[in-house]
Design a protein around this motif. Structure first.
Motif, PDB file in Angstrom:
ATOM      1  N   GLY A  53       0.806  -1.219   0.000  1.00 30.69           N
ATOM      2  CA  GLY A  53       0.000   0.000   0.000  1.00 30.69           C
ATOM      3  C   GLY A  53       0.829   1.255   0.000  1.00 30.69           C
ATOM      4  O   GLY A  53       0.444   2.260   0.628  1.00 30.69           O
ATOM      5  N   ILE A  54       1.979   1.241  -0.713  1.00 29.91           N
ATOM      6  CA  ILE A  54       2.860   2.407  -0.728  1.00 29.91           C
ATOM      7  C   ILE A  54       3.222   2.796  -2.157  1.00 29.91           C
ATOM      8  O   ILE A  54       3.075   2.013  -3.107  1.00 29.91           O
ATOM      9  N   ILE A  55       3.691   4.024  -2.291  1.00 29.05           N
ATOM     10  CA  ILE A  55       4.211   4.551  -3.550  1.00 29.05           C
ATOM     11  C   ILE A  55       5.603   5.103  -3.269  1.00 29.05           C
ATOM     12  O   ILE A  55       5.818   5.800  -2.272  1.00 29.05           O
ATOM     13  N   ILE A  56       6.542   4.772  -4.145  1.00 25.47           N
ATOM     14  CA  ILE A  56       7.912   5.290  -4.058  1.00 25.47           C
ATOM     15  C   ILE A  56       8.100   6.227  -5.240  1.00 25.47           C
ATOM     16  O   ILE A  56       7.828   5.862  -6.388  1.00 25.47           O
ATOM     17  N   ILE A  57       8.560   7.451  -4.978  1.00 26.02           N
ATOM     18  CA  ILE A  57       8.621   8.470  -6.025  1.00 26.02           C
ATOM     19  C   ILE A  57       9.802   9.400  -5.774  1.00 26.02           C
ATOM     20  O   ILE A  57      10.277   9.544  -4.637  1.00 26.02           O
ATOM     21  N   LYS A  58      10.253  10.042  -6.828  1.00 24.58           N
ATOM     22  CA  LYS A  58      11.349  11.009  -6.710  1.00 24.58           C
ATOM     23  C   LYS A  58      10.971  12.129  -5.740  1.00 24.58           C
ATOM     24  O   LYS A  58       9.869  12.662  -5.802  1.00 24.58           O
ATOM     25  N   PRO A  59      11.870  12.506  -4.853  1.00 21.20           N
ATOM     26  CA  PRO A  59      11.600  13.646  -3.960  1.00 21.20           C
ATOM     27  C   PRO A  59      11.686  14.970  -4.712  1.00 21.20           C
ATOM     28  O   PRO A  59      12.374  15.079  -5.731  1.00 21.20           O
ATOM     29  N   VAL A  60      11.001  15.962  -4.222  1.00 23.68           N
ATOM     30  CA  VAL A  60      10.970  17.256  -4.888  1.00 23.68           C
ATOM     31  C   VAL A  60      12.337  17.936  -4.798  1.00 23.68           C
ATOM     32  O   VAL A  60      12.991  17.928  -3.755  1.00 23.68           O
ATOM     33  N   GLY A  61      12.798  18.490  -5.925  1.00 22.71           N
ATOM     34  CA  GLY A  61      13.979  19.346  -5.942  1.00 22.71           C
ATOM     35  C   GLY A  61      15.323  18.681  -5.810  1.00 22.71           C
ATOM     36  O   GLY A  61      16.344  19.363  -5.751  1.00 22.71           O
ATOM     37  N   VAL A  62      15.365  17.353  -5.768  1.00 21.88           N
ATOM     38  CA  VAL A  62      16.655  16.655  -5.624  1.00 21.88           C
ATOM     39  C   VAL A  62      17.205  16.333  -7.009  1.00 21.88           C
ATOM     40  O   VAL A  62      16.523  15.676  -7.801  1.00 21.88           O
ATOM     41  N   PRO A  63      18.415  16.773  -7.350  1.00 26.81           N
ATOM     42  CA  PRO A  63      19.003  16.437  -8.655  1.00 26.81           C
ATOM     43  C   PRO A  63      19.096  14.924  -8.831  1.00 26.81           C
ATOM     44  O   PRO A  63      19.329  14.187  -7.867  1.00 26.81           O
ATOM     45  N   TYR A  64      18.922  14.482 -10.055  1.00 21.83           N
ATOM     46  CA  TYR A  64      18.925  13.044 -10.317  1.00 21.83           C
ATOM     47  C   TYR A  64      20.202  12.375  -9.825  1.00 21.83           C
ATOM     48  O   TYR A  64      20.166  11.270  -9.268  1.00 21.83           O
ATOM     49  N   GLU A  65      21.333  13.045 -10.023  1.00 16.60           N
ATOM     50  CA  GLU A  65      22.611  12.438  -9.643  1.00 16.60           C
ATOM     51  C   GLU A  65      22.745  12.269  -8.133  1.00 16.60           C
ATOM     52  O   GLU A  65      23.596  11.504  -7.661  1.00 16.60           O
ATOM     53  N   ASN A  66      21.919  12.966  -7.368  1.00 16.88           N
ATOM     54  CA  ASN A  66      21.995  12.880  -5.905  1.00 16.88           C
ATOM     55  C   ASN A  66      20.962  11.929  -5.303  1.00 16.88           C
ATOM     56  O   ASN A  66      20.884  11.799  -4.081  1.00 16.88           O
ATOM     57  N   LEU A  67      20.180  11.272  -6.141  1.00 12.98           N
ATOM     58  CA  LEU A  67      19.163  10.358  -5.627  1.00 12.98           C
ATOM     59  C   LEU A  67      19.809   9.114  -5.017  1.00 12.98           C
ATOM     60  O   LEU A  67      20.744   8.547  -5.582  1.00 12.98           O
ATOM     61  N   THR A  68      19.265   8.685  -3.877  1.00 15.86           N
ATOM     62  CA  THR A  68      19.726   7.475  -3.196  1.00 15.86           C
ATOM     63  C   THR A  68      18.523   6.762  -2.582  1.00 15.86           C
ATOM     64  O   THR A  68      17.417   7.313  -2.514  1.00 15.86           O
ATOM     65  N   GLU A  69      18.772   5.565  -2.097  1.00 16.73           N
ATOM     66  CA  GLU A  69      17.728   4.841  -1.354  1.00 16.73           C
ATOM     67  C   GLU A  69      17.288   5.623  -0.121  1.00 16.73           C
ATOM     68  O   GLU A  69      16.135   5.531   0.304  1.00 16.73           O
TER      69      GLU A  69
END
Length: 241
Positions: free
Chosen positions: A38-54
């Motif tokens: 019952g969850i959704i995982i999505i990109k956080p607002v304003g975070v550059p793609y290269e800085n995305l992590t778990e």
């Protein structure tokens, strides 16, 4: 699938958008729904793609509530939520402002099936849905944007599995699929066939669509009951069917 693995997939799928030249800066997002949890995982607002992590990928409930110390999700979350809630076969969604698909969206034009490349992936034209009314813009704008897609498909009896994409007027494209790599793959294809269509219309504004029989033949040999081939390159994820 373990939650950690799904979060890794969403992180990598988001990073695939700039690799495929579908986004600039942070102009897009990928999400995945874990319907069992019952969850959704999505990109956080304003975070550059290269800085995305778990650690900074956003995790919310299906109702949009942030879980734990998760980072603030994309402002487009409610668009994704509306699609997930109404299209039960959809497990991943991609939104971009890729150039040629967005040109069509800004012109309020559907993506007509002009050729077999289109027909291999979409069983007909990719629609540009209706404009939002002023009241829908002022109240629950994102949710209402998602519902324009849902309503269009339901009112026109279109299967979201057969046409896994839509254009929102003045805004841009959305694609979806059974997993993040499927959805990203559809975004790559959508942009390429949009590019072909825009160039065709610049040459001949009265360009004719592909014959229906040819379009059906191409779609069914890939997606029909007697499909001749079902494996494809799903980008960085390389999912084997």
């Amino acid at each position: 699938m373990e939650l950690k693995e799904l979060k890794q997939m969403v992180v990598e799928a988001n990073k695939e958008l700039p690799r495929r030249k579908l986004v600039k800066y942070s102009w897009g997002n990928v999400s995945a729904a874990d319907r069992e949890r019952g969850i959704i995982i999505i990109k956080p607002v304003g975070v550059p793609y290269e800085n995305l992590t778990e650690e900074n990928i956003s995790v919310v409930t299906k109702d949009g509530k942030i879980l734990g110390e998760s980072w603030t999700p994309s402002v487009d979350l409610d668009i994704h939520r509306a699609i997930y809630e109404n299209f039960p076969g959809v497990n991943a969604i991609v939104h971009t402002h890729s150039t040629y698909a967005t040109i069509l969206a800004q012109l309020r034009l559907p993506l007509v099936c002009f050729g077999t490349t289109h027909a291999d992936y979409f069983a007909g034209d990719v629609p540009c849905v209706r404009e939002l009314e002023e009241r829908e813009i002022l109240d629950r704008y994102e949710w209402n944007t998602g519902m324009t897609i849902v309503d269009y498909f339901k009112e026109n009896h279109i299967s979201p599995e057969d046409i896994p994409a839509a254009l929102t007027p003045g805004h841009g494209p959305f694609t979806w699929g059974e997993d993040v790599w499927d959805a990203v793959h559809k975004s790559v294809v959508l942009e390429e066939i949009s590019k072909m269509a825009v160039h065709m219309l610049c040459i001949d504004k009265n360009a004719q669509p592909l014959k229906r029989a040819v379009a059906d033949r191409h779609y069914n040999r890939k997606h029909g009951a007697d499909a001749a081939f079902t494996k494809d390159d799903y980008g960085h994820g390389m999912i084997q069917r």
